[in-house]
Scaffold this motif. Sequence first.
Motif, PDB file in Angstrom:
ATOM      1  N   MET A 210      98.851  -6.741  -4.945  1.00  0.00           N
ATOM      2  CA  MET A 210      97.528  -7.023  -5.520  1.00  0.00           C
ATOM      3  C   MET A 210      96.454  -6.422  -4.624  1.00  0.00           C
ATOM      4  O   MET A 210      96.584  -6.433  -3.402  1.00  0.00           O
ATOM      5  CB  MET A 210      97.321  -8.533  -5.671  1.00  0.00           C
ATOM      6  N   LEU A 211      95.393  -5.931  -5.238  1.00  0.00           N
ATOM      7  CA  LEU A 211      94.305  -5.333  -4.481  1.00  0.00           C
ATOM      8  C   LEU A 211      93.566  -6.404  -3.682  1.00  0.00           C
ATOM      9  O   LEU A 211      93.383  -7.529  -4.132  1.00  0.00           O
ATOM     10  CB  LEU A 211      93.321  -4.652  -5.428  1.00  0.00           C
ATOM     11  N   SER A 212      93.122  -6.012  -2.473  1.00  0.00           N
ATOM     12  CA  SER A 212      92.284  -6.903  -1.682  1.00  0.00           C
ATOM     13  C   SER A 212      90.887  -6.960  -2.304  1.00  0.00           C
ATOM     14  O   SER A 212      90.563  -6.192  -3.221  1.00  0.00           O
ATOM     15  CB  SER A 212      92.191  -6.397  -0.248  1.00  0.00           C
ATOM     16  N   GLU A 213      90.038  -7.850  -1.771  1.00  0.00           N
ATOM     17  CA  GLU A 213      88.681  -7.966  -2.308  1.00  0.00           C
ATOM     18  C   GLU A 213      87.904  -6.661  -2.109  1.00  0.00           C
ATOM     19  O   GLU A 213      87.159  -6.229  -2.994  1.00  0.00           O
ATOM     20  CB  GLU A 213      87.959  -9.134  -1.640  1.00  0.00           C
ATOM     21  N   ASP A 214      88.055  -6.051  -0.932  1.00  0.00           N
ATOM     22  CA  ASP A 214      87.376  -4.777  -0.683  1.00  0.00           C
ATOM     23  C   ASP A 214      87.856  -3.699  -1.646  1.00  0.00           C
ATOM     24  O   ASP A 214      87.065  -2.891  -2.155  1.00  0.00           O
ATOM     25  CB  ASP A 214      87.607  -4.325   0.761  1.00  0.00           C
ATOM     26  N   GLN A 215      89.168  -3.681  -1.891  1.00  0.00           N
ATOM     27  CA  GLN A 215      89.720  -2.685  -2.813  1.00  0.00           C
ATOM     28  C   GLN A 215      89.247  -2.942  -4.240  1.00  0.00           C
ATOM     29  O   GLN A 215      89.030  -1.995  -5.007  1.00  0.00           O
ATOM     30  CB  GLN A 215      91.248  -2.700  -2.741  1.00  0.00           C
ATOM     31  N   GLN A 216      89.076  -4.212  -4.602  1.00  0.00           N
ATOM     32  CA  GLN A 216      88.556  -4.524  -5.930  1.00  0.00           C
ATOM     33  C   GLN A 216      87.100  -4.075  -6.072  1.00  0.00           C
ATOM     34  O   GLN A 216      86.688  -3.599  -7.134  1.00  0.00           O
ATOM     35  CB  GLN A 216      88.680  -6.024  -6.198  1.00  0.00           C
ATOM     36  N   ASP A 217      86.328  -4.197  -4.984  1.00  0.00           N
ATOM     37  CA  ASP A 217      84.947  -3.699  -5.010  1.00  0.00           C
ATOM     38  C   ASP A 217      84.935  -2.185  -5.195  1.00  0.00           C
ATOM     39  O   ASP A 217      84.129  -1.636  -5.954  1.00  0.00           O
ATOM     40  CB  ASP A 217      84.226  -4.073  -3.717  1.00  0.00           C
ATOM     41  N   GLN A 218      85.850  -1.501  -4.492  1.00  0.00           N
ATOM     42  CA  GLN A 218      85.933  -0.048  -4.619  1.00  0.00           C
ATOM     43  C   GLN A 218      86.354   0.347  -6.037  1.00  0.00           C
ATOM     44  O   GLN A 218      85.837   1.321  -6.599  1.00  0.00           O
ATOM     45  CB  GLN A 218      86.941   0.511  -3.600  1.00  0.00           C
ATOM     46  N   LEU A 219      87.286  -0.428  -6.608  1.00  0.00           N
ATOM     47  CA  LEU A 219      87.717  -0.148  -7.979  1.00  0.00           C
ATOM     48  C   LEU A 219      86.552  -0.336  -8.941  1.00  0.00           C
ATOM     49  O   LEU A 219      86.382   0.455  -9.883  1.00  0.00           O
ATOM     50  CB  LEU A 219      88.874  -1.073  -8.362  1.00  0.00           C
ATOM     51  N   LEU A 220      85.738  -1.369  -8.722  1.00  0.00           N
ATOM     52  CA  LEU A 220      84.579  -1.609  -9.576  1.00  0.00           C
ATOM     53  C   LEU A 220      83.641  -0.401  -9.569  1.00  0.00           C
ATOM     54  O   LEU A 220      83.205   0.076 -10.622  1.00  0.00           O
ATOM     55  CB  LEU A 220      83.840  -2.856  -9.100  1.00  0.00           C
ATOM     56  N   LEU A 221      83.374   0.118  -8.371  1.00  0.00           N
ATOM     57  CA  LEU A 221      82.513   1.296  -8.262  1.00  0.00           C
ATOM     58  C   LEU A 221      83.152   2.514  -8.913  1.00  0.00           C
ATOM     59  O   LEU A 221      82.474   3.309  -9.577  1.00  0.00           O
ATOM     60  CB  LEU A 221      82.213   1.585  -6.788  1.00  0.00           C
ATOM     61  N   SER A 222      84.458   2.659  -8.745  1.00  0.00           N
ATOM     62  CA  SER A 222      85.161   3.798  -9.344  1.00  0.00           C
ATOM     63  C   SER A 222      85.110   3.732 -10.869  1.00  0.00           C
ATOM     64  O   SER A 222      84.987   4.762 -11.539  1.00  0.00           O
ATOM     65  CB  SER A 222      86.621   3.831  -8.870  1.00  0.00           C
ATOM     66  N   LEU A 223      85.192   2.523 -11.419  1.00  0.00           N
ATOM     67  CA  LEU A 223      85.119   2.366 -12.872  1.00  0.00           C
ATOM     68  C   LEU A 223      83.740   2.769 -13.391  1.00  0.00           C
ATOM     69  O   LEU A 223      83.623   3.464 -14.402  1.00  0.00           O
ATOM     70  CB  LEU A 223      85.435   0.924 -13.262  1.00  0.00           C
ATOM     71  N   PHE A 224      82.684   2.323 -12.687  1.00  0.00           N
ATOM     72  CA  PHE A 224      81.327   2.711 -13.093  1.00  0.00           C
ATOM     73  C   PHE A 224      81.156   4.227 -13.028  1.00  0.00           C
ATOM     74  O   PHE A 224      80.608   4.851 -13.950  1.00  0.00           O
ATOM     75  CB  PHE A 224      80.282   2.033 -12.191  1.00  0.00           C
ATOM     76  N   ALA A 225      81.631   4.822 -11.909  1.00  0.00           N
ATOM     77  CA  ALA A 225      81.462   6.269 -11.731  1.00  0.00           C
ATOM     78  C   ALA A 225      82.271   7.052 -12.757  1.00  0.00           C
ATOM     79  O   ALA A 225      81.785   8.036 -13.340  1.00  0.00           O
ATOM     80  CB  ALA A 225      81.877   6.668 -10.315  1.00  0.00           C
ATOM     81  N   THR A 226      83.514   6.618 -13.011  1.00  0.00           N
ATOM     82  CA  THR A 226      84.372   7.315 -13.973  1.00  0.00           C
ATOM     83  C   THR A 226      83.788   7.227 -15.378  1.00  0.00           C
ATOM     84  O   THR A 226      83.764   8.205 -16.128  1.00  0.00           O
ATOM     85  CB  THR A 226      85.791   6.729 -13.953  1.00  0.00           C
ATOM     86  N   ALA A 227      83.309   6.045 -15.747  1.00  0.00           N
ATOM     87  CA  ALA A 227      82.705   5.875 -17.073  1.00  0.00           C
ATOM     88  C   ALA A 227      81.495   6.789 -17.232  1.00  0.00           C
ATOM     89  O   ALA A 227      81.300   7.410 -18.282  1.00  0.00           O
ATOM     90  CB  ALA A 227      82.302   4.421 -17.279  1.00  0.00           C
ATOM     91  N   GLU A 228      80.695   6.897 -16.152  1.00  0.00           N
ATOM     92  CA  GLU A 228      79.506   7.754 -16.225  1.00  0.00           C
ATOM     93  C   GLU A 228      79.891   9.211 -16.407  1.00  0.00           C
ATOM     94  O   GLU A 228      79.298   9.933 -17.214  1.00  0.00           O
ATOM     95  CB  GLU A 228      78.679   7.586 -14.954  1.00  0.00           C
ATOM     96  N   VAL A 229      80.931   9.646 -15.651  1.00  0.00           N
ATOM     97  CA  VAL A 229      81.410  11.029 -15.775  1.00  0.00           C
ATOM     98  C   VAL A 229      81.906  11.298 -17.193  1.00  0.00           C
ATOM     99  O   VAL A 229      81.747  12.397 -17.731  1.00  0.00           O
ATOM    100  CB  VAL A 229      82.522  11.299 -14.742  1.00  0.00           C
ATOM    101  N   MET A 230      82.514  10.286 -17.825  1.00  0.00           N
ATOM    102  CA  MET A 230      83.073  10.447 -19.164  1.00  0.00           C
ATOM    103  C   MET A 230      82.060  10.153 -20.265  1.00  0.00           C
ATOM    104  O   MET A 230      82.409  10.063 -21.437  1.00  0.00           O
ATOM    105  CB  MET A 230      84.304   9.542 -19.311  1.00  0.00           C
ATOM    106  N   GLY A 231      80.781   9.991 -19.875  1.00  0.00           N
ATOM    107  CA  GLY A 231      79.734   9.803 -20.859  1.00  0.00           C
ATOM    108  C   GLY A 231      79.641   8.405 -21.418  1.00  0.00           C
ATOM    109  O   GLY A 231      79.150   8.207 -22.538  1.00  0.00           O
ATOM    110  N   GLN A 232      80.100   7.397 -20.665  1.00  0.00           N
ATOM    111  CA  GLN A 232      80.047   6.010 -21.125  1.00  0.00           C
ATOM    112  C   GLN A 232      79.152   5.191 -20.204  1.00  0.00           C
ATOM    113  O   GLN A 232      78.852   5.594 -19.078  1.00  0.00           O
ATOM    114  CB  GLN A 232      81.446   5.382 -21.149  1.00  0.00           C
ATOM    115  N   GLN A 233      78.792   4.035 -20.662  1.00  0.00           N
ATOM    116  CA  GLN A 233      78.046   3.070 -19.857  1.00  0.00           C
ATOM    117  C   GLN A 233      78.805   1.750 -19.898  1.00  0.00           C
ATOM    118  O   GLN A 233      78.972   1.156 -20.958  1.00  0.00           O
ATOM    119  CB  GLN A 233      76.619   2.893 -20.383  1.00  0.00           C
ATOM    120  N   LEU A 234      79.270   1.298 -18.737  1.00  0.00           N
ATOM    121  CA  LEU A 234      79.977   0.019 -18.663  1.00  0.00           C
ATOM    122  C   LEU A 234      78.990  -1.077 -18.284  1.00  0.00           C
ATOM    123  O   LEU A 234      78.155  -0.901 -17.399  1.00  0.00           O
ATOM    124  CB  LEU A 234      81.084   0.079 -17.597  1.00  0.00           C
ATOM    125  N   THR A 235      79.102  -2.209 -18.947  1.00  0.00           N
ATOM    126  CA  THR A 235      78.346  -3.369 -18.510  1.00  0.00           C
ATOM    127  C   THR A 235      79.061  -3.991 -17.313  1.00  0.00           C
ATOM    128  O   THR A 235      80.261  -3.773 -17.107  1.00  0.00           O
ATOM    129  CB  THR A 235      78.232  -4.415 -19.622  1.00  0.00           C
TER     130      THR A 235
END
Length: 267
Positions: free
Chosen positions: A1-26
């Motif tokens: 399971m991801l640590s809390e820091d890794q989950q924070d990094q995943l959260l940022l990666s999801l926002f960045a990936t969605a933006e690159v793919m032309g999406q907006q995540l809430t």
Amino acid sequence: MLSEDQQDQLLLSLFATAEVMGQQLTQGAALLMVEDLREYSEPVLSDALRTCRREGGRLTVASILKHAQSADGHPGKDEAWAIALSASDESETVVMTSEIRQAMTASSPVLEAGDKVGARMAFMSAYERLVIAARAEATPAKWEVSLGCDPARRVTAIESAVRSKLISHEAGAKHLAHLQIAPPSEDGLAIAGLITGQVRAKASPEVRQRLAEVRCIIEAAQAKKDRERAKDAQRRRVDTYLRKRQTRAAIAQLKIKRGPVAGKECK
């Protein structure tokens, strides 16, 4: 399971990936995605997100899981059935996963009754259910060796498994060591010499050549694995550096969007 820091990094990666793919995540949607994905390792999720960005389309939990699960090593149901059929021959040495072995238990009585079609259906039903359960727990495939009674086929199957990286060099060496029969022949001792790196001089030329080829294959596979590990480590260092540089700014933006923390008064 991801640590809390890794989950924070995943959260940022999801926002960045969605933006690159032309999406907006809430924020709520992104947090739910983290909850669904946190059982997987950071390298697996990084590769899955990279594949999503390259393929395009929409970023969804299903699309990320598809790529994350493809890296878990579980063979497809048709390949698994072929392995199970080989294992039904007691002379064959087969390398299989625990899910294949368990599915064989469900299909073996049907196969022994002569109904190959029914056995295949029973196997695939059980196998798919077991793989789904394993993936729900983010459990990768674990390969194990089922030794057949033909010693020559054992060597071939184990060598192939080591080359394919289904089992480790050490596990392959352990199984090869079991090929010795008392009293051992010179060729048998030569096979054992593959474990220690010392090939006996009295081994037949054919065996010595074969052992040399096997050693070269194993060493080449290990060297390739080391190079890939070094490249992955370098890539992770670069990714970490870039993420750290962007993290403070991204978190600051999130804090601005969230507003003052509840329960505190602004001065």
